[in-house]
Design a protein around this motif. Structure first.
Motif, PDB file in Angstrom:
ATOM      1  N   VAL A 131      14.771 -27.733 -14.430  1.00 28.37           N
ATOM      2  CA  VAL A 131      14.701 -27.489 -12.989  1.00 28.37           C
ATOM      3  C   VAL A 131      15.839 -28.255 -12.360  1.00 28.37           C
ATOM      4  CG1 VAL A 131      13.358 -27.880 -10.891  1.00 28.37           C
ATOM      5  CG2 VAL A 131      12.195 -27.233 -12.990  1.00 28.37           C
ATOM      6  N   PRO A 132      16.721 -27.614 -11.621  1.00 30.83           N
ATOM      7  CA  PRO A 132      16.815 -26.167 -11.407  1.00 30.83           C
ATOM      8  C   PRO A 132      17.276 -25.448 -12.672  1.00 30.83           C
ATOM      9  CG  PRO A 132      18.626 -27.285 -10.297  1.00 30.83           C
ATOM     10  CD  PRO A 132      17.753 -28.347 -10.890  1.00 30.83           C
ATOM     11  N   ALA A 133      17.230 -24.125 -12.628  1.00 32.09           N
ATOM     12  CA  ALA A 133      17.556 -23.322 -13.803  1.00 32.09           C
ATOM     13  C   ALA A 133      18.174 -21.982 -13.374  1.00 32.09           C
ATOM     14  CB  ALA A 133      16.301 -23.084 -14.631  1.00 32.09           C
ATOM     15  N   PRO A 134      18.726 -21.241 -14.301  1.00 25.71           N
ATOM     16  CA  PRO A 134      19.096 -21.629 -15.655  1.00 25.71           C
ATOM     17  C   PRO A 134      20.280 -22.603 -15.631  1.00 25.71           C
ATOM     18  CG  PRO A 134      19.773 -19.365 -15.250  1.00 25.71           C
ATOM     19  CD  PRO A 134      19.044 -19.830 -14.032  1.00 25.71           C
ATOM     20  N   ALA A 135      20.254 -23.544 -16.548  1.00 20.18           N
ATOM     21  CA  ALA A 135      21.201 -24.665 -16.552  1.00 20.18           C
ATOM     22  C   ALA A 135      22.657 -24.224 -16.472  1.00 20.18           C
ATOM     23  CB  ALA A 135      20.974 -25.522 -17.793  1.00 20.18           C
ATOM     24  N   GLU A 136      23.009 -23.157 -17.160  1.00 19.97           N
ATOM     25  CA  GLU A 136      24.413 -22.711 -17.177  1.00 19.97           C
ATOM     26  C   GLU A 136      24.877 -22.121 -15.843  1.00 19.97           C
ATOM     27  OE1 GLU A 136      21.898 -19.300 -18.631  1.00 19.97           O
ATOM     28  OE2 GLU A 136      21.980 -21.434 -19.077  1.00 19.97           O
ATOM     29  N   LYS A 137      23.954 -21.815 -14.941  1.00 17.32           N
ATOM     30  CA  LYS A 137      24.308 -21.237 -13.632  1.00 17.32           C
ATOM     31  C   LYS A 137      24.257 -22.247 -12.493  1.00 17.32           C
ATOM     32  CE  LYS A 137      24.496 -16.581 -13.972  1.00 17.32           C
ATOM     33  NZ  LYS A 137      25.251 -15.704 -13.125  1.00 17.32           N
ATOM     34  N   VAL A 138      23.616 -23.378 -12.726  1.00 22.71           N
ATOM     35  CA  VAL A 138      23.395 -24.357 -11.651  1.00 22.71           C
ATOM     36  C   VAL A 138      24.683 -25.128 -11.377  1.00 22.71           C
ATOM     37  CG1 VAL A 138      22.045 -26.353 -10.913  1.00 22.71           C
ATOM     38  CG2 VAL A 138      20.978 -24.560 -12.296  1.00 22.71           C
ATOM     39  N   THR A 167      27.164 -28.109  -9.924  1.00 21.89           N
ATOM     40  CA  THR A 167      27.004 -29.569  -9.897  1.00 21.89           C
ATOM     41  C   THR A 167      26.550 -30.068  -8.523  1.00 21.89           C
ATOM     42  OG1 THR A 167      29.355 -29.825  -9.462  1.00 21.89           O
ATOM     43  CG2 THR A 167      28.644 -29.994 -11.755  1.00 21.89           C
ATOM     44  N   ASP A 168      26.902 -29.348  -7.465  1.00 23.22           N
ATOM     45  CA  ASP A 168      26.510 -29.752  -6.107  1.00 23.22           C
ATOM     46  C   ASP A 168      25.269 -28.990  -5.623  1.00 23.22           C
ATOM     47  OD1 ASP A 168      27.687 -27.253  -5.853  1.00 23.22           O
ATOM     48  OD2 ASP A 168      28.751 -27.770  -4.000  1.00 23.22           O
ATOM     49  N   TRP A 169      24.378 -28.647  -6.536  1.00 21.28           N
ATOM     50  CA  TRP A 169      23.219 -27.817  -6.192  1.00 21.28           C
ATOM     51  C   TRP A 169      22.359 -28.411  -5.094  1.00 21.28           C
ATOM     52  CZ3 TRP A 169      18.145 -29.323  -6.736  1.00 21.28           C
ATOM     53  CH2 TRP A 169      17.892 -30.424  -7.552  1.00 21.28           C
ATOM     54  N   ARG A 170      22.241 -29.736  -5.024  1.00 18.34           N
ATOM     55  CA  ARG A 170      21.406 -30.364  -3.989  1.00 18.34           C
ATOM     56  C   ARG A 170      21.926 -30.068  -2.581  1.00 18.34           C
ATOM     57  NH1 ARG A 170      21.270 -33.948  -8.205  1.00 18.34           N
ATOM     58  NH2 ARG A 170      19.201 -34.538  -8.909  1.00 18.34           N
ATOM     59  N   GLU A 171      23.211 -29.885  -2.456  1.00 18.12           N
ATOM     60  CA  GLU A 171      23.798 -29.575  -1.147  1.00 18.12           C
ATOM     61  C   GLU A 171      23.647 -28.106  -0.789  1.00 18.12           C
ATOM     62  OE1 GLU A 171      27.811 -31.003  -1.514  1.00 18.12           O
ATOM     63  OE2 GLU A 171      27.084 -32.922  -2.276  1.00 18.12           O
ATOM     64  N   ARG A 172      23.266 -27.267  -1.724  1.00 17.26           N
ATOM     65  CA  ARG A 172      23.183 -25.827  -1.496  1.00 17.26           C
ATOM     66  C   ARG A 172      21.753 -25.329  -1.266  1.00 17.26           C
ATOM     67  NH1 ARG A 172      27.683 -22.797  -4.836  1.00 17.26           N
ATOM     68  NH2 ARG A 172      29.240 -24.428  -4.945  1.00 17.26           N
ATOM     69  N   TRP A 201      20.637 -18.746  -9.716  1.00 18.57           N
ATOM     70  CA  TRP A 201      19.886 -19.939 -10.116  1.00 18.57           C
ATOM     71  C   TRP A 201      18.815 -20.237  -9.086  1.00 18.57           C
ATOM     72  CZ3 TRP A 201      20.080 -24.358  -7.022  1.00 18.57           C
ATOM     73  CH2 TRP A 201      21.091 -24.401  -6.063  1.00 18.57           C
ATOM     74  N   TRP A 202      17.840 -21.023  -9.492  1.00 17.20           N
ATOM     75  CA  TRP A 202      16.706 -21.338  -8.630  1.00 17.20           C
ATOM     76  C   TRP A 202      16.296 -22.792  -8.781  1.00 17.20           C
ATOM     77  CZ3 TRP A 202      16.389 -18.062 -12.858  1.00 17.20           C
ATOM     78  CH2 TRP A 202      15.703 -18.564 -13.967  1.00 17.20           C
ATOM     79  N   VAL A 203      15.511 -23.240  -7.782  1.00 19.64           N
ATOM     80  CA  VAL A 203      14.968 -24.598  -7.813  1.00 19.64           C
ATOM     81  C   VAL A 203      13.567 -24.555  -8.433  1.00 19.64           C
ATOM     82  CG1 VAL A 203      14.341 -26.639  -6.465  1.00 19.64           C
ATOM     83  CG2 VAL A 203      16.317 -25.257  -5.788  1.00 19.64           C
ATOM     84  N   HIS A 204      12.660 -23.817  -7.814  1.00 20.57           N
ATOM     85  CA  HIS A 204      11.297 -23.674  -8.316  1.00 20.57           C
ATOM     86  C   HIS A 204      10.929 -22.202  -8.344  1.00 20.57           C
ATOM     87  CE1 HIS A 204      10.526 -27.952  -8.235  1.00 20.57           C
ATOM     88  NE2 HIS A 204      10.969 -27.995  -6.991  1.00 20.57           N
ATOM     89  N   LEU A 205       9.888 -21.878  -9.089  1.00 20.94           N
ATOM     90  CA  LEU A 205       9.468 -20.494  -9.241  1.00 20.94           C
ATOM     91  C   LEU A 205       8.118 -20.244  -8.588  1.00 20.94           C
ATOM     92  CD1 LEU A 205      10.509 -20.017 -12.958  1.00 20.94           C
ATOM     93  CD2 LEU A 205      11.678 -19.104 -10.930  1.00 20.94           C
ATOM     94  N   ARG A 206       7.972 -19.031  -8.055  1.00 19.03           N
ATOM     95  CA  ARG A 206       6.739 -18.587  -7.429  1.00 19.03           C
ATOM     96  C   ARG A 206       6.326 -17.261  -8.051  1.00 19.03           C
ATOM     97  NH1 ARG A 206       6.605 -23.225  -6.826  1.00 19.03           N
ATOM     98  NH2 ARG A 206       7.344 -24.299  -5.001  1.00 19.03           N
ATOM     99  N   CYS A 252      12.242 -16.825  -6.977  1.00 16.29           N
ATOM    100  CA  CYS A 252      12.614 -18.209  -6.657  1.00 16.29           C
ATOM    101  C   CYS A 252      12.060 -18.614  -5.292  1.00 16.29           C
ATOM    102  CB  CYS A 252      14.123 -18.389  -6.737  1.00 16.29           C
ATOM    103  SG  CYS A 252      15.121 -17.189  -5.851  1.00 16.29           S
ATOM    104  N   CYS A 253      11.827 -19.915  -5.137  1.00 17.85           N
ATOM    105  CA  CYS A 253      11.207 -20.476  -3.939  1.00 17.85           C
ATOM    106  C   CYS A 253      12.152 -20.443  -2.732  1.00 17.85           C
ATOM    107  CB  CYS A 253      10.767 -21.906  -4.210  1.00 17.85           C
ATOM    108  SG  CYS A 253      12.154 -23.062  -4.370  1.00 17.85           S
ATOM    109  N   ASP A 254      11.624 -20.829  -1.596  1.00 23.21           N
ATOM    110  CA  ASP A 254      12.409 -20.829  -0.361  1.00 23.21           C
ATOM    111  C   ASP A 254      13.463 -21.911  -0.300  1.00 23.21           C
ATOM    112  OD1 ASP A 254      10.090 -19.535   2.145  1.00 23.21           O
ATOM    113  OD2 ASP A 254      11.249 -18.557   0.594  1.00 23.21           O
ATOM    114  N   SER A 255      13.399 -22.915  -1.156  1.00 31.88           N
ATOM    115  CA  SER A 255      14.481 -23.900  -1.216  1.00 31.88           C
ATOM    116  C   SER A 255      15.660 -23.375  -2.021  1.00 31.88           C
ATOM    117  CB  SER A 255      13.997 -25.209  -1.848  1.00 31.88           C
ATOM    118  OG  SER A 255      13.124 -25.869  -0.982  1.00 31.88           O
TER     119      SER A 255
END
Length: 170
Positions: free
Chosen positions: A153-160, A162-167, A81-86, A96-99
């Motif tokens: 965002v983030p995506a894909p939804a089925e892979k993200v 629940t604690d994605w912000r901490e990761r 999964w990713w946050v943003h795309l480059r 996927c971005c550096d975040s």
């Protein structure tokens, strides 16, 4: 955001729209030809004059995006999964971005020596040169210009998770 702050931060996960970068990033001048950088000064930045119609190193005006999501994440690389795309401006690779946990866009740039990355997010209009660590406005690359608007965002939804912000990397 100030020019100094832009130059200090990594360019792979910053999101800037055209209106947010007005007066900060040097302008692309299509009237100057294929590689038409104007030699203007923009808030202390002076770009090299590229009005000699030579290609811009690291940018191909014919490369199309590799897809609508991070190529490696969608190919099964964990965590997937990713946050943003480059987008690689040279070959069209979408990473996927550096975040994001895997940071595939910057790994692609390092591994293949493709120095210019652009955002693949809607309403973001910037390029980033990994060698000089500078932002700039570049030419319009082949469509599509971004991921689909309906893609979460983030995506894909089925892979993200629940604690994605901490990761994510900050």
């Amino acid at each position: 955001m100030r020019r100094r702050e832009l130059s200090r931060r990594s360019g792979f996960c910053l999101g800037f729209s055209h209106s947010q970068t007005a007066g900060i990033l040097p302008e692309w001048s299509p009237s100057a030809g294929h590689a038409g950088w104007s030699a203007q000064k923009t808030e202390g930045w002076k770009m090299e004059n590229r009005s000699n119609n030579r290609p811009i190193p690291g940018i191909s005006l014919s490369s199309v995006p590799s897809g609508t999501g991070c190529l490696e994440c969608l190919s099964g690389a964990e965590p997937g999964w990713w946050v943003h795309l480059r987008r690689c401006a040279q070959c069209g690779h979408i990473g996927c971005c550096d975040s994001s946990p895997s940071q595939h866009a910057s790994a692609h740039a390092r591994t293949l020596g493709h120095p210019v990355i652009t955002s693949y997010e809607p309403e973001e209009d910037w390029f980033y040169e990994t060698n000089t660590k500078k932002f700039f406005r570049g030419p319009r690359l082949p469509d599509p210009q971004s991921r689909p608007l309906e893609q979460p965002v983030p995506a894909p939804a089925e892979k993200v998770p629940t604690d994605w912000r901490e990761r994510i990397h900050r």
